[in-house]
Design an enzyme around this catalytic site. Sequence first.
Site, PDB file in Angstrom:
ATOM      1  N   CYS A 215     -19.073 -18.881  29.256  1.00 49.54           N
ATOM      2  CA  CYS A 215     -19.907 -19.275  28.139  1.00 49.54           C
ATOM      3  C   CYS A 215     -19.511 -20.722  27.846  1.00 49.54           C
ATOM      4  O   CYS A 215     -18.362 -21.000  27.545  1.00 49.54           O
ATOM      5  CB  CYS A 215     -19.599 -18.380  26.937  1.00 49.54           C
TER       6      CYS A 215
ATOM      7  N   GLU B  15      21.971  -1.504  31.329  1.00 53.58           N
ATOM      8  CA  GLU B  15      20.677  -0.956  30.937  1.00 53.58           C
ATOM      9  C   GLU B  15      20.858   0.330  30.148  1.00 53.58           C
ATOM     10  O   GLU B  15      21.552   1.242  30.606  1.00 53.58           O
ATOM     11  CB  GLU B  15      19.885  -0.666  32.220  1.00 53.58           C
TER      12      GLU B  15
ATOM     13  N   CYS C  38     -22.766 -15.100  21.863  1.00 51.70           N
ATOM     14  CA  CYS C  38     -23.562 -16.157  21.221  1.00 51.70           C
ATOM     15  C   CYS C  38     -24.896 -16.391  21.919  1.00 51.70           C
ATOM     16  O   CYS C  38     -25.717 -17.166  21.441  1.00 51.70           O
ATOM     17  CB  CYS C  38     -22.757 -17.453  21.131  1.00 51.70           C
TER      18      CYS C  38
ATOM     19  N   SER D 229      15.912 -13.170  33.374  1.00 48.29           N
ATOM     20  CA  SER D 229      15.066 -12.171  33.991  1.00 48.29           C
ATOM     21  C   SER D 229      15.408 -12.165  35.490  1.00 48.29           C
ATOM     22  O   SER D 229      16.323 -12.864  35.911  1.00 48.29           O
ATOM     23  CB  SER D 229      13.659 -12.655  33.680  1.00 48.29           C
TER      24      SER D 229
ATOM     25  N   ALA E 282       0.854  -1.193   0.000  1.00 49.39           N
ATOM     26  CA  ALA E 282       0.000   0.000   0.000  1.00 49.39           C
ATOM     27  C   ALA E 282       0.893   1.248   0.000  1.00 49.39           C
ATOM     28  O   ALA E 282       0.622   2.233  -0.692  1.00 49.39           O
ATOM     29  CB  ALA E 282      -0.903  -0.002   1.217  1.00 49.39           C
ATOM     30  N   TYR E 283       1.995   1.148   0.776  1.00 52.36           N
ATOM     31  CA  TYR E 283       2.965   2.239   0.792  1.00 52.36           C
ATOM     32  C   TYR E 283       3.563   2.421  -0.606  1.00 52.36           C
ATOM     33  O   TYR E 283       3.659   3.533  -1.132  1.00 52.36           O
ATOM     34  CB  TYR E 283       4.067   1.929   1.819  1.00 52.36           C
TER      35      TYR E 283
ATOM     36  N   CYS F   1     -18.559 -20.902  20.388  1.00 54.51           N
ATOM     37  CA  CYS F   1     -18.895 -19.467  20.422  1.00 54.51           C
ATOM     38  C   CYS F   1     -17.857 -18.696  19.602  1.00 54.51           C
ATOM     39  O   CYS F   1     -16.652 -18.877  19.794  1.00 54.51           O
ATOM     40  CB  CYS F   1     -18.880 -18.991  21.874  1.00 54.51           C
TER      41      CYS F   1
ATOM     42  N   LYS G 197      16.684  -0.589  40.342  1.00 53.97           N
ATOM     43  CA  LYS G 197      16.275  -1.318  39.141  1.00 53.97           C
ATOM     44  C   LYS G 197      15.883  -0.270  38.111  1.00 53.97           C
ATOM     45  O   LYS G 197      14.889   0.433  38.276  1.00 53.97           O
ATOM     46  CB  LYS G 197      15.114  -2.262  39.438  1.00 53.97           C
TER      47      LYS G 197
ATOM     48  N   LYS H   1      10.072  -4.726  43.948  1.00 53.96           N
ATOM     49  CA  LYS H   1       9.389  -3.686  43.167  1.00 53.96           C
ATOM     50  C   LYS H   1       8.686  -2.687  44.087  1.00 53.96           C
ATOM     51  O   LYS H   1       8.201  -3.042  45.154  1.00 53.96           O
ATOM     52  CB  LYS H   1       8.345  -4.344  42.258  1.00 53.96           C
TER      53      LYS H   1
HETATM   54  S1  IVH Z   1      20.853  -7.592  37.204  1.00 52.16           S
HETATM   55  C1  IVH Z   1      21.862 -10.874  38.853  1.00 52.16           C
HETATM   56  N1  IVH Z   1      20.567  -5.073  37.856  1.00 52.16           N
HETATM   57  O1  IVH Z   1      16.180  -6.356  35.099  1.00 52.16           O
HETATM   58  C2  IVH Z   1      22.283  -9.619  39.449  1.00 52.16           C
HETATM   59  N2  IVH Z   1      19.092  -6.006  36.235  1.00 52.16           N
HETATM   60  O2  IVH Z   1      18.258  -8.329  34.709  1.00 52.16           O
HETATM   61  C3  IVH Z   1      22.851  -8.666  38.486  1.00 52.16           C
HETATM   62  N3  IVH Z   1      17.468  -4.409  35.349  1.00 52.16           N
HETATM   63  O3  IVH Z   1      15.528  -6.717  32.061  1.00 52.16           O
HETATM   64  C4  IVH Z   1      22.081  -7.433  38.388  1.00 52.16           C
HETATM   65  N4  IVH Z   1      18.115  -2.682  36.536  1.00 52.16           N
HETATM   66  O4  IVH Z   1      17.267  -4.854  32.212  1.00 52.16           O
HETATM   67  C5  IVH Z   1      20.119  -6.083  37.104  1.00 52.16           C
HETATM   68  N5  IVH Z   1      20.419  -2.866  38.538  1.00 52.16           N
HETATM   69  C6  IVH Z   1      19.987  -3.868  37.758  1.00 52.16           C
HETATM   70  C7  IVH Z   1      18.907  -3.722  36.854  1.00 52.16           C
HETATM   71  C8  IVH Z   1      18.494  -4.826  36.107  1.00 52.16           C
HETATM   72  C9  IVH Z   1      17.267  -3.121  35.633  1.00 52.16           C
HETATM   73  C10 IVH Z   1      16.649  -5.223  34.428  1.00 52.16           C
HETATM   74  C11 IVH Z   1      17.351  -5.748  33.243  1.00 52.16           C
HETATM   75  C12 IVH Z   1      16.598  -7.004  32.882  1.00 52.16           C
HETATM   76  C13 IVH Z   1      16.067  -7.442  34.175  1.00 52.16           C
HETATM   77  C14 IVH Z   1      16.881  -8.618  34.652  1.00 52.16           C
END
Ligand code: IVH
Length: 683
Positions: free
Chosen positions: A443, A189, A428, A97, A50-51, A448, A131, A331
């Site tokens: 449901c 990060e 439905c 993670s 389309a573009y 459905c 974090k 958190k």
């Molecule tokens: S990890 C295992 N430190 O969290 C210990 N991760 O890493 C080492 N994140 O998506 C430290 N701030 O982007 C660590 N100060 C921090 C962080 C951090 C943010 C994020 C990172 C990742 C997730 C797991």
Amino acid sequence: MTDTHKNSPGNPSAGSSESPAEAARRLRAQIRRHNALYFQEDRPEIPDDAYDRLLRELEELEKAHPELAKGSPTAEVAPPPAGRALNEVIHDTPMLSLDKALSVQEILDFEDRVKRFLGSNELFGFYTMPKFDGLAVELNYDKKTLILASTRGDGRRGEDITQNVRTIDDIPKTLGPGAPEGPLFVRGEVYMEKDEFSRLNEEREEMGLSIFANPRNAAAGSLRQLDPTVTQQRNLKFFSYGLSDPKMAQAETYGELMKNLGHWGFPVEASKASKVNFNLAEALAVFRDLEAGRDSLPFEVDGLVITLNDLGLWDRLGATSRAPRYAVAAKFKPRAAKTRVLNIEIQVGRTGALTPVAFMEPVMVSGVRVAQATLHNEDELKRKDVRVGDFVILQRAGDVIPEIVEVDLEKRPVGLIPFVFPKACPICGTPSVRKEGEAVSRCPNRSCPAQIEARLIHFAHKNALDIDGLGQKVAAQLLSNNLVKLPTDLFKLTVQDLKSLPRFGEKSALKLIEGIDQARTKALWRFVNALSIRHVGERVSQVLADNFDSLAALSSATNDQLQAINDIGPEVAKSLLDFFQSPLNHHFLADLMDPALVNPTKTPPQAEGNLSDKRFVLTGTLKSMTRAEAKARVQAKGGRVLSAVSKETDYVVAGEASGSKLTNAQKLNLTILDEEAFLKLLG
Ligand code: IVH
């Protein structure tokens, strides 16, 4: 008026009174907008063809009226048309993670888990660090020179962002004295400061471009650019927080590791929150201080990472396939905002669940625009008594999912009527069913249309077969045009089929077919999760894929076999049996077991090692390590730890006071290892 363009193909929006100059203006504006969406924002709104048609139309118009060609996007260097995506980078050491702690209790639980795992009651030292709410990246240096930079992606496969990362001033391109000469993988990060985020959004608003929801999205959007000059203009910043292999750090503690990163030339966060703590109580105090002071930092933080300081313990604790055991992300409490409910709708999910959803006047909650929130189920809705017209307090739970916490009753206008939960499926019309003891009305009609659509969308979801480009709109189109009845019909689609649909061109059709083709051989757990079986989500799917080699094996498993698996209780087992035995699923299952259509990949061993694919059962107590530690060490070498003894078991590890598992193993004539033999095998 010579209106050569008017009859040209693909010009639906040109009005009959439009002059060539007006048409050229309109086309240029459209093309510029789509260029920005495609190249700067990574979120195109129209298919490529389309573009292409818009561009062709403008070219033809300019050919007929050369005076209109000046300064046109047709004369600009065409942005790279092919290869919309960045190149893939495989992370040899997966980028994991972090486990989350959502309350102080969960932080304490983390320390308890560590103690249990190590079988020790001593006090541990911790390193704390904010974090950062940005984007994880890995930087690869060789001979102290930056050679490759990548995003985390799904943890195993990321994207090559080397050219973009080179434009970030904070990131060293060569390393200082003391840094290792050999290959070094530094993690950290990339983020955007709050001021820069506001500046960027103001600028974008002025230009009529969409605004970024939060600094994190802005950083991600700026980094995943095909054109590095865009990244360069965004003033991104970087904090390092680790190495893919901490042994490269020439350090014994995380605190020393961080110091060394600083010495080698990497930016390290230096607020009061980044420090060594003698014990968890001290780390908890840092957590409270940082939460109270988070607004005074120039960048967004969404918690505190609390990590054991002793790198020797990192080694012993290891990681699950998801996250290390030696760290937790504590958190912060979500922030709240007030808004008004405009409407409440009932949505029908893939298992038939009727979910009330509130639509609200859009409001910003911790930097993200929120306009709808789930009310979960009838009971929740009743408990909170949310009514259309109410003022409500909104939070983002875990800073992600928007949630209505409560109604502001003082502000409730007179005359609002309580919401009446419907007794039938709104799609439905089948009377809904609510089982005793359950909060959810469903449901019951598996045919459905809403359920069928939701199951198709889930089949392609990121956590299932991860088929790019198959969202709600495409799913609805495929179903309403009868191209797909069952999710497995996707595997029978052709490019020609897709091209018959409105808004599908050659390129978008090819792309979707390619995505579907890739899905044919995805991991078994993804297929299990894709089935939309009640109580079987991502985690249970992984457990099942660990214990069965194919969908055929899983589908013929007995209740006893299923319940012999750790983590699989009677409810899940029943749900699985119901699903596999239902005649309604007959065709669907036949397709899924047809090797001409799909070939799920067996769960790969968790790591390469000499125990690759070997099945272990642990019983009794070991002197030198806890059960959890033993399990982790087997997995680290690629082995699998199952809970029930069968003739397929390769080794039974028998500690002291082994029970019936040992007797069973002897009956089956299996290889039985005592602690010494087990340690030898682990090397
Ligand atoms: S990890 C295992 N430190 O969290 C210990 N991760 O890493 C080492 N994140 O998506 C430290 N701030 O982007 C660590 N100060 C921090 C962080 C951090 C943010 C994020 C990172 C990742 C997730 C797991």
